[in-house]
Motif scaffolding. Structure first.
Motif, PDB file in Angstrom:
ATOM      1  N   TYR A 183      17.902 -56.221  24.073  1.00 22.86           N
ATOM      2  CA  TYR A 183      17.883 -54.840  24.169  1.00 22.86           C
ATOM      3  C   TYR A 183      17.219 -54.302  23.055  1.00 22.86           C
ATOM      4  O   TYR A 183      17.384 -54.503  21.952  1.00 22.86           O
ATOM      5  CB  TYR A 183      19.390 -54.089  24.421  1.00 22.86           C
ATOM      6  CG  TYR A 183      20.113 -54.192  25.739  1.00 22.86           C
ATOM      7  CD1 TYR A 183      20.568 -55.555  25.960  1.00 22.86           C
ATOM      8  CD2 TYR A 183      20.232 -53.207  26.514  1.00 22.86           C
ATOM      9  CE1 TYR A 183      21.070 -55.560  27.192  1.00 22.86           C
ATOM     10  CE2 TYR A 183      20.529 -53.206  27.621  1.00 22.86           C
ATOM     11  CZ  TYR A 183      21.286 -54.700  28.063  1.00 22.86           C
ATOM     12  OH  TYR A 183      21.809 -54.605  29.298  1.00 22.86           O
ATOM     13  N   PRO A 184      16.341 -53.141  23.266  1.00 21.72           N
ATOM     14  CA  PRO A 184      15.708 -52.476  22.072  1.00 21.72           C
ATOM     15  C   PRO A 184      16.769 -51.670  21.306  1.00 21.72           C
ATOM     16  O   PRO A 184      17.686 -51.186  21.655  1.00 21.72           O
ATOM     17  CB  PRO A 184      14.826 -51.442  22.552  1.00 21.72           C
ATOM     18  CG  PRO A 184      15.283 -51.198  24.086  1.00 21.72           C
ATOM     19  CD  PRO A 184      16.041 -52.488  24.470  1.00 21.72           C
ATOM     20  N   GLU A 185      16.440 -51.436  19.890  1.00 18.95           N
ATOM     21  CA  GLU A 185      17.181 -50.772  19.089  1.00 18.95           C
ATOM     22  C   GLU A 185      17.462 -49.425  19.716  1.00 18.95           C
ATOM     23  O   GLU A 185      18.496 -48.698  19.729  1.00 18.95           O
ATOM     24  CB  GLU A 185      16.710 -50.654  17.659  1.00 18.95           C
ATOM     25  CG  GLU A 185      17.355 -49.715  16.821  1.00 18.95           C
ATOM     26  CD  GLU A 185      16.848 -49.588  15.249  1.00 18.95           C
ATOM     27  OE1 GLU A 185      15.807 -50.408  15.188  1.00 18.95           O
ATOM     28  OE2 GLU A 185      17.244 -48.936  14.457  1.00 18.95           O
ATOM     29  N   THR A 186      16.421 -48.650  20.339  1.00 11.56           N
ATOM     30  CA  THR A 186      16.308 -47.513  21.048  1.00 11.56           C
ATOM     31  C   THR A 186      15.315 -47.696  22.159  1.00 11.56           C
ATOM     32  O   THR A 186      14.165 -48.308  21.858  1.00 11.56           O
ATOM     33  CB  THR A 186      16.111 -46.241  20.122  1.00 11.56           C
ATOM     34  OG1 THR A 186      16.067 -45.330  21.078  1.00 11.56           O
ATOM     35  CG2 THR A 186      15.024 -46.468  19.618  1.00 11.56           C
ATOM     36  N   TRP A 187      15.711 -47.267  23.382  1.00 14.88           N
ATOM     37  CA  TRP A 187      14.801 -47.563  24.488  1.00 14.88           C
ATOM     38  C   TRP A 187      13.537 -46.680  24.278  1.00 14.88           C
ATOM     39  O   TRP A 187      12.471 -46.903  24.358  1.00 14.88           O
ATOM     40  CB  TRP A 187      15.051 -46.868  25.868  1.00 14.88           C
ATOM     41  CG  TRP A 187      16.539 -47.704  26.463  1.00 14.88           C
ATOM     42  CD1 TRP A 187      17.751 -47.762  26.403  1.00 14.88           C
ATOM     43  CD2 TRP A 187      15.933 -49.250  26.881  1.00 14.88           C
ATOM     44  NE1 TRP A 187      18.186 -48.835  26.954  1.00 14.88           N
ATOM     45  CE2 TRP A 187      17.182 -49.535  27.228  1.00 14.88           C
ATOM     46  CE3 TRP A 187      14.736 -49.975  26.987  1.00 14.88           C
ATOM     47  CZ2 TRP A 187      17.682 -50.839  28.005  1.00 14.88           C
ATOM     48  CZ3 TRP A 187      14.827 -51.232  27.611  1.00 14.88           C
ATOM     49  CH2 TRP A 187      16.344 -51.659  28.178  1.00 14.88           C
TER      50      TRP A 187
END
Length: 125
Positions: free
Chosen positions: A102-106
Motif C-alpha cells: 500500500y502506498p503511503e498515500t494513494w
C-alpha cells in the motif's frame, strides 16, 4: 523495476480503451500500482490505484464507475479499463509503482518510486 505502458490512442467520446503496463524487475507482486494522468498545462493527477494483493482499490472521483484498475501478477501487468470516456479524460497516462503493498498515500506522486514512460489518450467529442 522498469514500467512500460501501452494502449493509448485516439477514440471518440463514449468509447472504451484499455491501457496496460508491464513491469520488469522489482517485487511487482508486493507493490501497489497506480495510474496517473497529465493533461496539457495541468499537474499530474492520480486516477486509480491497486494494492499489491489486488484487494484494495482507490479511484479519483471523476472516474469512479467508468474506469477499472486490475492486475495480473503472473504476467506482471497492471491494466486500466476506461469506459465511457470523455474529452476531459484526454491526457498522457502514466503507470506508477510503489515500494510497498500500500502506498503511503494513494494520491501523491511522491508515494511512487517507479514510473512508466506515459501513453497518450485523446478523446474527441
Amino acid at each position: 523495476g522498469d514500467l512500460v505502458g501501452a494502449g493509448g490512442g485516439l477514440v471518440q467520446a463514449g468509447a472504451s480503451l484499455k491501457l496496460s503496463c508491464t513491469a520488469s524487475g522489482g517485487s511487482f507482486n508486493t507493490s501497489a500500482m497506480a495510474w496517473f494522468r497529465q493533461a496539457p498545462g495541468k499537474a499530474r493527477e492520480f486516477v486509480a490505484g491497486l494494492s499489491g494483493s489486488g484487494g484494495g482499490t482507490m479511484y479519483e472521483e471523476s472516474v469512479k464507475g467508468r474506469f477499472t484498475i486490475s492486475r495480473d501478477n503472473a504476467e506482471r501487468r497492471v491494466y486500466l479499463q476506461m469506459n465511457t470516456v470523455k474529452p476531459e479524460d484526454t491526457a498522457v497516462y502514466y503507470c506508477a509503482g510503489a515500494n510497498s503493498p500500500y502506498p503511503e498515500t494513494w494520491f501523491s506522486r511522491r508515494a511512487y518510486t517507479y514510473w512508466g514512460q506515459g501513453t497518450q489518450v485523446t478523446v474527441s467529442s
